[in-house]
Design a protein around this motif. Structure first.
Motif, mmCIF file in Angstrom:
data_model
loop_
_atom_site.group_PDB
_atom_site.id
_atom_site.type_symbol
_atom_site.label_atom_id
_atom_site.label_comp_id
_atom_site.label_asym_id
_atom_site.label_seq_id
_atom_site.Cartn_x
_atom_site.Cartn_y
_atom_site.Cartn_z
ATOM 1 N N ASP A 94 8.883 3.063 6.721
ATOM 2 C CA ASP A 94 9.051 1.623 6.899
ATOM 3 C C ASP A 94 7.840 1.047 7.604
ATOM 4 O O ASP A 94 7.937 0.245 8.545
ATOM 5 C CB ASP A 94 10.349 1.298 7.639
ATOM 6 N N LEU A 95 6.692 1.464 7.117
ATOM 7 C CA LEU A 95 5.435 0.864 7.546
ATOM 8 C C LEU A 95 5.423 -0.606 7.158
ATOM 9 O O LEU A 95 5.032 -1.466 7.947
ATOM 10 C CB LEU A 95 4.277 1.611 6.872
ATOM 11 N N PHE A 96 5.870 -0.897 5.923
ATOM 12 C CA PHE A 96 5.971 -2.264 5.425
ATOM 13 C C PHE A 96 7.427 -2.729 5.419
ATOM 14 O O PHE A 96 8.344 -1.905 5.298
ATOM 15 C CB PHE A 96 5.455 -2.343 3.980
ATOM 16 N N LEU A 97 7.619 -4.028 5.511
ATOM 17 C CA LEU A 97 8.923 -4.616 5.209
ATOM 18 C C LEU A 97 9.026 -4.848 3.708
ATOM 19 O O LEU A 97 10.015 -4.503 3.074
ATOM 20 C CB LEU A 97 9.122 -5.926 5.968
ATOM 21 N N ASN A 98 7.970 -5.413 3.136
ATOM 22 C CA ASN A 98 7.893 -5.642 1.693
ATOM 23 C C ASN A 98 6.435 -5.456 1.297
ATOM 24 O O ASN A 98 5.598 -6.321 1.562
ATOM 25 C CB ASN A 98 8.372 -7.053 1.342
#
Length: 321
Positions: A94-98
């Motif tokens: 979950d480095l990115f949200l989107n």
């Protein structure tokens, strides 16, 4: 005759160059096995002395603060983290949200400013567009080696918590060969699949134990039961009020969680390997809080009857109403 001698000399020269290339390849292979490119395209610098790395999950912070960048608590501490001069930084998923919306801003405010190689053990948010993720960053499972310390990054999303197929073959090959030579074994995943079929750990992480297909207990864990230290790091630490968890399963197996939420308790973990390959941990607050040592965030800490939640700020009451 002269041409024949020249041909012989040319052949010898080519042989020497080829032998040198083979030696160089073997030496590099001993230091970096199955390595992939870092997310920010920075190389790992091998060392013969003590070194450290930084790890933590859920770097996008809070889903309610959707500004297409990592958590503000992380960005505010980049200079401080760089000054620690770690060998690398491993995100625990979950480095990115989107990824589709976040990528440009991440390059501007995080990837370009982080001075050490960044790797990621993908979480569900990272592979919301798997094709895009793999196109930008390559394989989602890989390994590398520094001074006979083995680092393995796995993808717990591709088979809903199970390590199967090519990824299982990859892991088994490491277990059969490189585990034997390694001084320490470090494994990084997003999901804490080590809670599967473990009543004690499963009870602590009910909200994160979403690995119904996991083959951890019957196929993965038996390969970890060797007489050398194994440290398994995960970053799916939802619905928590602290950034760390630590549990020593046996004299050799250690399970660790670390994640941030853009909250007052946010912290990141520094892992230090000394000249004798002894492993030490340092909890680093991202909000100038005083943090206990990692080992205090154990099962008894997590099962306390007293609430760990952040005290309510009554000054916000009118705003909330």
């Amino acid at each position: 005759m002269i041409r024949m001698l020249l041909n012989i000399q040319e052949f010898k020269l080519r042989k020497i160059v080829l032998q040198s290339f083979i030696v160089l390849f073997v030496c590099c292979s001993q230091n970096f096995t199955h390595a992939t490119n870092s997310i920010n395209n920075k190389p790992i610098i091998n060392t013969d002395s003590a070194f450290s790395f930084i790890t933590g999950g859920h770097l996008y912070g809070s889903a309610s603060v959707n500004n297409f960048t990592p958590a503000a608590t992380l960005i505010a501490n980049l200079d401080y983290l760089n000054s620690h001069n770690p060998a690398f930084f491993i995100s625990l998923g979950d480095l990115f949200l989107n990824i589709e919306k976040d990528l440009d801003n991440y390059h501007k405010v995080f990837f370009s400013k982080l001075e050490v190689p960044l790797f990621n053990a993908v979480g569900n948010h990272d592979i919301s567009n798997r094709r895009l993720y793999e196109e930008k960053f390559g394989e989602t499972f890989f390994s590398f080696n520094i001074r006979n310390n083995l680092f393995i990054v796995l993808d717990t999303e591709v088979n809903d918590g199970a390590i199967k197929g090519a990824q299982y073959d990859f892991f088994k090959s490491l277990a059969e060969k490189e585990f034997q030579e390694a001084k320490n074994i470090f494994i990084f995943t997003h999901r804490p699949i080590w809670t599967t079929d473990n009543g004690q750990l499963g009870a602590v992480f009910k909200a994160n134990n979403s690995s119904p297909q996991s083959n951890f207990s019957n196929e993965i864990k038996p390969q970890l039961e060797i007489s050398k230290p194994v440290y398994w790091f995960s970053g799916s630490l939802g619905h928590s009020a602290c950034s760390f968890f630590y549990h020593q399963e046996s004299p050799y197996i250690h399970y660790i969680q670390s994640a941030i939420r853009d909250r007052y308790y946010d912290g990141i973990l520094s892992v230090e390997i000394d000249e004798n390959d002894k492993v030490n941990f340092q909890t680093i607050s991202l909000t100038n809080q005083k943090l206990s040592v990692l080992e205090t965030f154990d099962i008894s800490f997590w099962t306390k009857s007293t609430s760990l939640e952040e005290p309510f700020n009554f000054k916000l009451a009118l705003l909330l109403i």
